[in-house]
Design an enzyme around this catalytic site. Structure first.
Site, PDB file in Angstrom:
ATOM      1  N   CYS A  58       4.435  17.893 -60.671  1.00 46.24           N
ATOM      2  CA  CYS A  58       5.351  18.568 -61.589  1.00 46.24           C
ATOM      3  C   CYS A  58       6.655  19.005 -60.931  1.00 46.24           C
ATOM      4  O   CYS A  58       7.595  19.389 -61.623  1.00 46.24           O
ATOM      5  CB  CYS A  58       4.675  19.795 -62.190  1.00 46.24           C
ATOM      6  SG  CYS A  58       3.071  19.430 -62.894  1.00 46.24           S
TER       7      CYS A  58
ATOM      8  N   HIS B 185       7.196  27.206 -62.971  1.00 47.81           N
ATOM      9  CA  HIS B 185       6.413  26.089 -63.506  1.00 47.81           C
ATOM     10  C   HIS B 185       5.278  26.676 -64.339  1.00 47.81           C
ATOM     11  O   HIS B 185       4.566  27.572 -63.873  1.00 47.81           O
ATOM     12  CB  HIS B 185       5.840  25.233 -62.369  1.00 47.81           C
ATOM     13  CG  HIS B 185       4.826  24.257 -62.854  1.00 47.81           C
ATOM     14  ND1 HIS B 185       5.122  23.318 -63.807  1.00 47.81           N
ATOM     15  CD2 HIS B 185       3.508  24.101 -62.572  1.00 47.81           C
ATOM     16  CE1 HIS B 185       4.031  22.611 -64.079  1.00 47.81           C
ATOM     17  NE2 HIS B 185       3.040  23.068 -63.339  1.00 47.81           N
TER      18      HIS B 185
ATOM     19  N   GLU C  82       5.054  12.026 -63.823  1.00 44.69           N
ATOM     20  CA  GLU C  82       3.773  11.717 -63.192  1.00 44.69           C
ATOM     21  C   GLU C  82       2.896  10.967 -64.195  1.00 44.69           C
ATOM     22  O   GLU C  82       1.685  10.933 -64.070  1.00 44.69           O
ATOM     23  CB  GLU C  82       3.092  12.959 -62.617  1.00 44.69           C
ATOM     24  CG  GLU C  82       2.968  14.133 -63.541  1.00 44.69           C
ATOM     25  CD  GLU C  82       2.330  15.331 -62.861  1.00 44.69           C
ATOM     26  OE1 GLU C  82       1.202  15.197 -62.377  1.00 44.69           O
ATOM     27  OE2 GLU C  82       2.974  16.397 -62.823  1.00 44.69           O
TER      28      GLU C  82
HETATM   29  N1  CAA Z   1     -10.502  36.020 -74.822  1.00 41.79           N
HETATM   30  C1  CAA Z   1      -9.526  36.226 -73.904  1.00 41.79           C
HETATM   31  N2  CAA Z   1      -9.450  35.532 -72.736  1.00 41.79           N
HETATM   32  C2  CAA Z   1     -10.387  34.576 -72.510  1.00 41.79           C
HETATM   33  C3  CAA Z   1     -11.427  34.319 -73.417  1.00 41.79           C
HETATM   34  C4  CAA Z   1     -11.460  35.087 -74.623  1.00 41.79           C
HETATM   35  N3  CAA Z   1     -12.404  34.878 -75.572  1.00 41.79           N
HETATM   36  N4  CAA Z   1     -12.199  33.325 -72.915  1.00 41.79           N
HETATM   37  C5  CAA Z   1     -11.658  32.988 -71.713  1.00 41.79           C
HETATM   38  N5  CAA Z   1     -10.562  33.753 -71.468  1.00 41.79           N
HETATM   39  C6  CAA Z   1      -9.672  33.703 -70.306  1.00 41.79           C
HETATM   40  C7  CAA Z   1     -10.415  33.623 -68.991  1.00 41.79           C
HETATM   41  O1  CAA Z   1     -10.824  34.904 -68.526  1.00 41.79           O
HETATM   42  C8  CAA Z   1      -9.354  32.978 -68.119  1.00 41.79           C
HETATM   43  O2  CAA Z   1      -8.392  33.938 -67.740  1.00 41.79           O
HETATM   44  P1  CAA Z   1      -8.327  34.479 -66.221  1.00 41.79           P
HETATM   45  O3  CAA Z   1      -8.192  33.279 -65.349  1.00 41.79           O
HETATM   46  O4  CAA Z   1      -7.139  35.356 -66.211  1.00 41.79           O
HETATM   47  O5  CAA Z   1      -9.629  35.177 -65.999  1.00 41.79           O
HETATM   48  C9  CAA Z   1      -8.650  32.022 -69.079  1.00 41.79           C
HETATM   49  O6  CAA Z   1      -8.943  32.497 -70.404  1.00 41.79           O
HETATM   50  C10 CAA Z   1      -9.119  30.584 -68.995  1.00 41.79           C
HETATM   51  O7  CAA Z   1     -10.513  30.583 -69.140  1.00 41.79           O
HETATM   52  P2  CAA Z   1     -11.431  29.759 -68.127  1.00 41.79           P
HETATM   53  O8  CAA Z   1     -11.025  30.055 -66.721  1.00 41.79           O
HETATM   54  O9  CAA Z   1     -12.841  29.968 -68.498  1.00 41.79           O
HETATM   55  O10 CAA Z   1     -10.967  28.295 -68.548  1.00 41.79           O
HETATM   56  P3  CAA Z   1     -11.465  26.925 -67.998  1.00 41.79           P
HETATM   57  O11 CAA Z   1     -12.337  27.090 -66.811  1.00 41.79           O
HETATM   58  O12 CAA Z   1     -12.016  26.171 -69.166  1.00 41.79           O
HETATM   59  O13 CAA Z   1     -10.111  26.226 -67.576  1.00 41.79           O
HETATM   60  C11 CAA Z   1      -8.369  25.814 -65.994  1.00 41.79           C
HETATM   61  C12 CAA Z   1      -9.028  26.859 -66.892  1.00 41.79           C
HETATM   62  C13 CAA Z   1      -9.314  25.550 -64.809  1.00 41.79           C
HETATM   63  C14 CAA Z   1      -7.041  26.332 -65.502  1.00 41.79           C
HETATM   64  C15 CAA Z   1      -8.193  24.502 -66.800  1.00 41.79           C
HETATM   65  O14 CAA Z   1      -7.359  24.717 -67.906  1.00 41.79           O
HETATM   66  C16 CAA Z   1      -7.631  23.369 -65.980  1.00 41.79           C
HETATM   67  O15 CAA Z   1      -8.308  22.706 -65.219  1.00 41.79           O
HETATM   68  N6  CAA Z   1      -6.305  23.095 -66.166  1.00 41.79           N
HETATM   69  C17 CAA Z   1      -5.640  21.978 -65.473  1.00 41.79           C
HETATM   70  C18 CAA Z   1      -5.193  22.362 -64.097  1.00 41.79           C
HETATM   71  C19 CAA Z   1      -4.053  23.369 -64.123  1.00 41.79           C
HETATM   72  O16 CAA Z   1      -3.263  23.449 -65.055  1.00 41.79           O
HETATM   73  N7  CAA Z   1      -3.923  24.141 -63.036  1.00 41.79           N
HETATM   74  C20 CAA Z   1      -2.829  25.087 -62.915  1.00 41.79           C
HETATM   75  C21 CAA Z   1      -2.301  25.110 -61.485  1.00 41.79           C
HETATM   76  S1  CAA Z   1      -1.905  23.452 -60.965  1.00 41.79           S
HETATM   77  C22 CAA Z   1      -0.407  23.132 -61.674  1.00 41.79           C
HETATM   78  O17 CAA Z   1       0.284  24.005 -62.101  1.00 41.79           O
HETATM   79  C23 CAA Z   1       0.045  21.714 -61.752  1.00 41.79           C
HETATM   80  C24 CAA Z   1      -0.093  21.212 -63.128  1.00 41.79           C
HETATM   81  O18 CAA Z   1       0.827  21.335 -63.934  1.00 41.79           O
HETATM   82  C25 CAA Z   1      -1.347  20.592 -63.534  1.00 41.79           C
END
Ligand code: CAA
Length: 445
Positions: free
Chosen positions: A120, A244, A83
């Protein structure tokens, strides 16, 4: 029926490493534990200045061909899943074939080549195409080369930036394979979604939180669809479940849901009933909200049980070890999860021949697929040949300002010059642009 599956695998990681807790987190003002514990990632791989999706894919394929003693004439199709493509017409597989033809005497003129796109999940779809081609008897004794290669970059500042990665997985699909046989049965969960997309743009538009929910919903549908043809999945029916893995924390969520589904109505649910009660059923509630609340409470309690945690440590955690060090490889991600588990099994001396893997692939946009794989005799030799952890250890550890330069180097709109951080040896490298804006490659001895 003829067994068809994966005969050999080679993995190629981008040669640069971005340390997430040490280098990235401080710049973002984040607690390092967000990366290591929350997302479950220690580092991301990036391509050096002379690497891209073609070099990583061609280098993985070349390693595979050399190790297996293959010549171009043994390969009847080359499918690249990506991709991160840079051309809307000419497929990456033609570039890969061009590279390989520079180092082999024969050519790939007889080989059907293509590029698979569905985020993916395209790597798994390419394996599927190869499987069907062989099962249909159209392969004339040849195997299929499937290459999943991606440079997973997000726009600077996007929440997804923490989950970047780059690398390739080359897989040889044949009759009577030496690694895993693929099941005839498969299940799908597919829907028109806008969780993650790249409408004529290099970096994705992502609704991160929603993408997590879509992953879970489609995976659940795929599991139910798989069960409709293969029968109920049983907790003891598979040794590992490679999913995945955009980041290990995503799989942590998926695994808990899958576990709840698989134990429902079984002796495992009964075993846990004394400790956390039975699973809430919709007909026990007057309204949906109360039911959902009860489900959330049950899930929280289930995740804390020793029985679940032991299962997770044995069946899921071993699939995540490579991912933790390299980040998201998009199309290659589920295929490194499989290798991760099998490497751990080989290290622990577990006899895997005859044992089953439950493989869950996912692509945004969105589609999930589930099938089973049976590990076959000879698997240890294949796994022991895999040097991915040496490659991981050999990466050059970039500073944050070097990361910024690397990101710009691989930004299609910027195309900045950058001195490489590592020295290529015995591999294909990017060698500039040709007169039609095509990419040029050369083999460095
Ligand atoms: N100690 C321990 N854990 C902590 C922490 C700390 N100090 N601070 C944050 N965390 C945890 C949070 O609680 C969260 O865990 P949970 O979801 O279990 O509650 C985790 O760390 C991530 O924190 P945030 O949710 O605050 O992180 P974020 O909002 O900055 O980003 C995300 C998370 C939205 C997934 C981001 O990484 C993102 O947009 N990623 C790209 C999209 C993606 O990968 N999506 C996955 C499904 S789609 C897919 O699989 C296709 C693909 O390959 C892209």
């Amino acid at each position: 029926m003829t067994a068809v599956g994966i005969d050999a695998v080679e993995i190629w990681t981008g040669k640069l490493k971005l340390d997430l807790p040490e280098t990235f987190a401080p710049q973002k003002g984040d607690d390092p534990a967000k990366y290591t514990k929350g997302l479950g990632l220690n580092a991301s791989s990036f391509p050096d200045a002379y690497e891209d999706i073609v070099t990583m894919g061609a280098n993985a394929a070349y390693k595979l061909m050399e190790r297996k003693g293959l010549e171009p004439d043994d390969i009847g199709r080359i499918d690249v899943a990506t991709e991160s493509a840079f051309d809307n017409s000419k497929p990456v597989s033609t570039y890969v074939a061009g590279c390989l033809e520079d180092v082999y005497e024969g050519d790939f003129h007889h080989a059907n080549k293509g590029e698979r796109k569905f985020a993916c999940i395209a790597g798994t779809q390419s394996i599927d195409d190869a499987y069907n081609w062989i099962k249909a008897g159209r392969n004339r004794g040849r195997g299929a080369l499937v290459i999943a290669t991606d440079t997973a970059l997000y726009a600077r500042g996007d929440a997804g930036e923490a989950t970047q990665g780059a690398g390739a997985v080359a897989m040889y699909i044949t009759e009577d394979p030496s690694l895993v046989e693929i099941s005839h049965e498969q299940g799908y969960g597919s829907a028109d979604e806008t969780d993650f997309l790249k409408p004529n743009q290099q970096f994705p538009s992502v609704d991160g939180k929603r993408s997590v929910q879509v992953y879970l919903a489609r995976m659940r549908e795929a599991l139910e669809d798989y069960e409709s043809v293969a029968g109920d999945v049983e907790l003891d029916g598979f040794e590992y479940a490679p999913f995945h893995t955009p980041f290990p924390g995503m799989v942590r969520k998926a695994a808990l849901l899958a576990y709840r589904h698989v134990i429902r109505g079984t002796e495992h649910e009964d075993d846990l009933a004394g400790e956390i009660g039975r699973q809430p059923r919709p007909d026990e509630f007057d309204d949906e909200e109360a039911y959902q609340e009860a489900i959330r409470e049950y899930m929280d309690a289930l995740g804390d049980t020793e029985k679940y945690q032991d299962w997770y440590a044995e069946v899921i955690d071993p699939t995540l070890s490579i991912s933790r060090e390299v980040g998201n490889w998009y199309t290659g991600s589920v295929h490194i999860a499989r290798m991760s588990a099998l490497i751990e099994a080989a290290e622990e001396g577990t006899e895997m021949a005859g044992k089953t893997l439950l493989v869950g692939s996912y692509g945004s946009g969105a589609q999930a697929e589930i099938h089973a794989e049976t590990v076959v005799d000879g698997w240890q030799d294949e796994i022991e040949a895999c040097d991915i952890y040496d490659q991981i250890d050999d990466r050059y550890d970039i500073s944050f300002s070097e990361y910024e330069q690397v990101h710009d180097r691989h930004n299609h709109e910027k195309r900045v010059e950058l001195e490489p951080f590592t020295q290529p040896e015995g591999e294909f490298v990017f060698d500039g642009w040709g007169p039609m804006n095509e990419r040029k490659y050369t083999f460095v001895e």
